[in-house]
Design a protein around this motif. Structure first.
Motif, mmCIF file in Angstrom:
data_model
loop_
_atom_site.group_PDB
_atom_site.id
_atom_site.type_symbol
_atom_site.label_atom_id
_atom_site.label_comp_id
_atom_site.label_asym_id
_atom_site.label_seq_id
_atom_site.Cartn_x
_atom_site.Cartn_y
_atom_site.Cartn_z
ATOM 1 N N SER A 80 -17.923 -17.489 12.483
ATOM 2 C CA SER A 80 -16.378 -17.779 11.982
ATOM 3 C C SER A 80 -15.932 -18.734 11.019
ATOM 4 O O SER A 80 -15.310 -18.599 10.031
ATOM 5 N N ALA A 81 -15.336 -19.382 11.975
ATOM 6 C CA ALA A 81 -14.344 -20.763 11.327
ATOM 7 C C ALA A 81 -14.903 -21.284 11.539
ATOM 8 O O ALA A 81 -13.615 -22.874 11.759
ATOM 9 N N GLY A 82 -15.750 -21.984 12.207
ATOM 10 C CA GLY A 82 -16.189 -22.897 12.868
ATOM 11 C C GLY A 82 -15.672 -23.810 14.232
ATOM 12 O O GLY A 82 -15.024 -22.882 14.880
ATOM 13 N N ILE A 83 -16.781 -25.062 14.712
ATOM 14 C CA ILE A 83 -15.606 -25.280 15.645
ATOM 15 C C ILE A 83 -13.799 -25.577 15.539
ATOM 16 O O ILE A 83 -13.308 -25.684 16.822
ATOM 17 N N LEU A 84 -13.741 -26.446 14.525
ATOM 18 C CA LEU A 84 -12.384 -25.764 14.634
ATOM 19 C C LEU A 84 -11.333 -24.910 14.847
ATOM 20 O O LEU A 84 -10.799 -25.270 15.058
ATOM 21 N N GLY A 85 -11.947 -24.123 14.346
ATOM 22 C CA GLY A 85 -11.425 -22.613 14.547
ATOM 23 C C GLY A 85 -11.283 -22.335 15.726
ATOM 24 O O GLY A 85 -10.360 -21.895 16.682
ATOM 25 N N LEU A 86 -12.319 -22.933 16.656
ATOM 26 C CA LEU A 86 -12.421 -22.323 18.117
ATOM 27 C C LEU A 86 -11.477 -23.171 18.864
ATOM 28 O O LEU A 86 -10.595 -22.441 19.650
ATOM 29 N N ILE A 87 -11.662 -24.596 18.680
ATOM 30 C CA ILE A 87 -10.642 -25.609 19.387
ATOM 31 C C ILE A 87 -9.095 -25.515 19.035
ATOM 32 O O ILE A 87 -8.153 -24.997 19.709
ATOM 33 N N LEU A 88 -9.396 -24.174 17.927
ATOM 34 C CA LEU A 88 -7.009 -23.858 17.478
ATOM 35 C C LEU A 88 -6.946 -22.866 18.098
ATOM 36 O O LEU A 88 -5.898 -22.675 18.992
ATOM 37 N N PHE A 89 -7.951 -22.133 18.142
ATOM 38 C CA PHE A 89 -7.868 -21.101 18.968
ATOM 39 C C PHE A 89 -7.301 -21.272 20.637
ATOM 40 O O PHE A 89 -6.694 -20.566 21.111
ATOM 41 N N LEU A 90 -8.134 -22.003 20.981
ATOM 42 C CA LEU A 90 -7.731 -22.232 22.150
ATOM 43 C C LEU A 90 -6.690 -22.699 23.021
ATOM 44 O O LEU A 90 -6.029 -22.344 23.967
ATOM 45 N N LEU A 91 -6.627 -24.274 21.947
ATOM 46 C CA LEU A 91 -5.144 -24.711 22.166
ATOM 47 C C LEU A 91 -3.880 -24.201 21.740
ATOM 48 O O LEU A 91 -3.276 -24.031 22.783
ATOM 49 N N SER A 92 -3.656 -23.038 21.119
ATOM 50 C CA SER A 92 -3.142 -21.945 20.959
ATOM 51 C C SER A 92 -2.753 -20.842 22.481
ATOM 52 O O SER A 92 -1.714 -20.669 22.624
ATOM 53 N N ASN A 93 -4.257 -20.505 23.038
ATOM 54 C CA ASN A 93 -4.076 -20.298 24.360
ATOM 55 C C ASN A 93 -3.269 -20.852 26.037
ATOM 56 O O ASN A 93 -3.363 -20.676 25.976
ATOM 57 N N PHE A 94 -3.756 -22.146 25.083
ATOM 58 C CA PHE A 94 -3.532 -23.232 26.502
ATOM 59 C C PHE A 94 -2.257 -23.409 26.670
ATOM 60 O O PHE A 94 -1.426 -23.232 27.369
ATOM 61 N N TYR A 95 -0.630 -23.239 25.600
ATOM 62 C CA TYR A 95 0.453 -22.774 25.296
ATOM 63 C C TYR A 95 0.768 -21.271 26.121
ATOM 64 O O TYR A 95 1.159 -22.181 27.679
ATOM 65 N N PHE A 96 0.031 -20.952 26.456
ATOM 66 C CA PHE A 96 0.143 -19.578 26.961
ATOM 67 C C PHE A 96 -0.800 -19.931 28.488
ATOM 68 O O PHE A 96 0.614 -19.693 29.751
ATOM 69 N N ILE A 97 -1.805 -20.047 28.548
ATOM 70 C CA ILE A 97 -1.810 -20.623 30.463
ATOM 71 C C ILE A 97 -0.938 -21.165 30.669
ATOM 72 O O ILE A 97 -0.632 -21.201 32.531
ATOM 73 N N ARG A 98 -0.158 -22.655 30.111
ATOM 74 C CA ARG A 98 0.586 -23.455 30.842
ATOM 75 C C ARG A 98 1.687 -22.765 31.498
ATOM 76 O O ARG A 98 2.385 -22.797 32.664
ATOM 77 N N LYS A 99 2.145 -21.451 30.015
ATOM 78 C CA LYS A 99 3.370 -21.145 30.448
ATOM 79 C C LYS A 99 3.565 -20.579 32.171
ATOM 80 O O LYS A 99 4.177 -19.866 32.609
#
Length: 421
Positions: A347-366
């Motif tokens: 849907s949004a390419g590797i770039l989209g996946l990276i952005l999604f994973l980075l945003s969820n990394f915030y929740f994992i880190r918290k």
């Protein structure tokens, strides 16, 4: 009106969370009404009091919670089928609405006691669903010899929920019940309650076996093993218990046991022949082989930005039609990528996946920094299920993920009493 909102905001907010926790037994329309009503009431409270406590951090959190919605919305700029794309991202609205309900509130509403009651309501709703299925499918379960896929269809017709999603809901209910035993009941030495909850857990595991979805079953086992126990002794005892239970459910049994057994002699072949005549010989593995083959072939052509959220299914169908000309399997049923990560790339390419994973990394880190075992368990559980299903492509998956991701994140922030580890 203003005085009413200020006076009753706490109670109304809590009521909506309790009501939404019943989503496993609620019609989709009722879920939507509750979700939007809760959002609107929180919005009114924000309009009255919001300027006093809204911060830059809250803005960042709202963006991170709604990252997939924003990523897919951006992909509408280059998708051809905008209408389909809009329908898809509309299903992702809960990823904005649920965190907004929490962010629009200032008060510390979800304490330990309220969190426990909300999750108990959810587990109770799951139990009601399974007891209902036990009653209406009694003959198919215990008397007649119904084939696996026919039985799965019976379940999905009665519940109007895809079997994988139901198994996922049941799996997370098991995780919640284990945490309740560990954190709330064991310390109080309520042994009769512990016995009752263990019985319910076994019953839930039994239904995971009956439903026969492998990834939710494995994800439940993995999360229970790695996330619920603090020391080596506990992990060894848990491993023995879980291995025994897994063997009991899998070895020499039909349904999930049969499905695991097929993996022993995995053959990378594709469906052949007319599905209507040959479906008993066409395995789920063969169908998935074709799905993942076409997903890979399709994403290779647009790896960086993808095709846009509206065109993914059409691109996959085009590959199915051009590649598997000796079968109509992929025409009888429309198949998506059956992997959330692949779906995001398409849907949004590797770039989209990276952005999604980075945003969820915030929740994992918290979750890790707070040592919130239950939140870590939830994130691990969901991301494991992402591997074999487009969880965020269906309303049932989006509501489950958005509700618990928001509840667990803000429950820790609003905790006054004691840790939920």
């Amino acid at each position: 009106m203003k005085q009413f909102i200020l006076k009753y905001n706490n109670s109304v907010f809590y009521f909506f969370l309790l009501a939404i926790a019943l989503f496993p037994i609620l019609p989709m329309g009722v879920e939507s009404v509750l979700m939007f009503s809760g959002f609107l009431f929180s919005l009114l409270y924000f309009i009255v009091e919001g300027k006093n406590f809204w911060t830059k951090e809250k803005t960042i959190q709202l963006i991170l919670f709604s990252s997939l919605f924003l990523i897919f919305t951006f992909s509408l700029l280059y998708t051809n089928d905008v209408k389909t794309g809009i329908k898809f991202i509309t299903r992702l609205l809960p990823t904005i609405l649920f965190p907004a309900i929490f962010l629009f509130n200032e008060k510390k509403i979800i304490n330990t006691d309220r969190f426990s009651k909300i999750t108990s309501v959810y587990c109770g709703a799951i139990l009601l669903v399974l007891i209902y299925l036990n009653i209406v499918l009694f003959q198919e379960l215990y008397i007649s010899s119904v084939k696996f896929w026919d039985f799965r269809q019976f379940i999905e017709i009665k519940t109007k929920v895809h079997g994988t999603y139901l198994a996922m809901w049941v799996g997370f209910a098991i995780v919640l019940l284990l945490y309740k035993i560990k954190n709330e009941i064991l310390s109080a030495k309520k042994y009769s309650t512990i016995f009752l909850m263990l019985f319910v857990i076994v019953y839930f595991f039994y239904w995971q076996y009956v439903i026969g979805s492998r990834m939710p079953f494995l994800a439940t086992i993995i999360v229970c093993f790695f996330c619920l126990f603090k020391n080596l002794k506990q992990m060894v005892l848990a491993a023995i218990l879980l291995v025994f239970l897994s063997a009991l459910l899998v070895l020499k049994m039909d349904r999930i046991g049969e499905r695991f057994g097929k993996l022993k002699n995995y053959d990378f072949t594709f469906p052949e022949g007319k599905y209507e005549d040959n479906y008993p010989n066409i395995s789920n593995e063969q169908i998935r082989n074709g799905i993942y083959f076409c997903s890979y072939q399709t994403l290779k052509q647009e790896p960086f930005l993808g095709y846009g959220v509206g065109d993914v299914d059409a691109k996959l169908q085009s590959c199915y039609d051009n590649t598997f000309t000796n079968t109509d399997t992929y025409k009888v049923t429309n198949y998506n990528s059956h992997n959330e990560y692949l779906n995001i790339i398409l849907s949004a390419g590797i770039l989209g996946l990276i952005l999604f994973l980075l945003s969820n990394f915030y929740f994992i880190r918290k979750a890790v920094s707070r040592k919130s075992g239950i939140y870590i368990s939830f994130i691990s559980f969901v991301f494991l299920n992402f591997c074999f299903e487009n969880i965020l492509s269906r309303h049932d998956g989006v509501v489950f993920f958005s509700f618990f991701n928001s509840l667990l994140f803000f429950q820790y922030n609003n905790l006054n009493e004691k840790s939920t580890n």
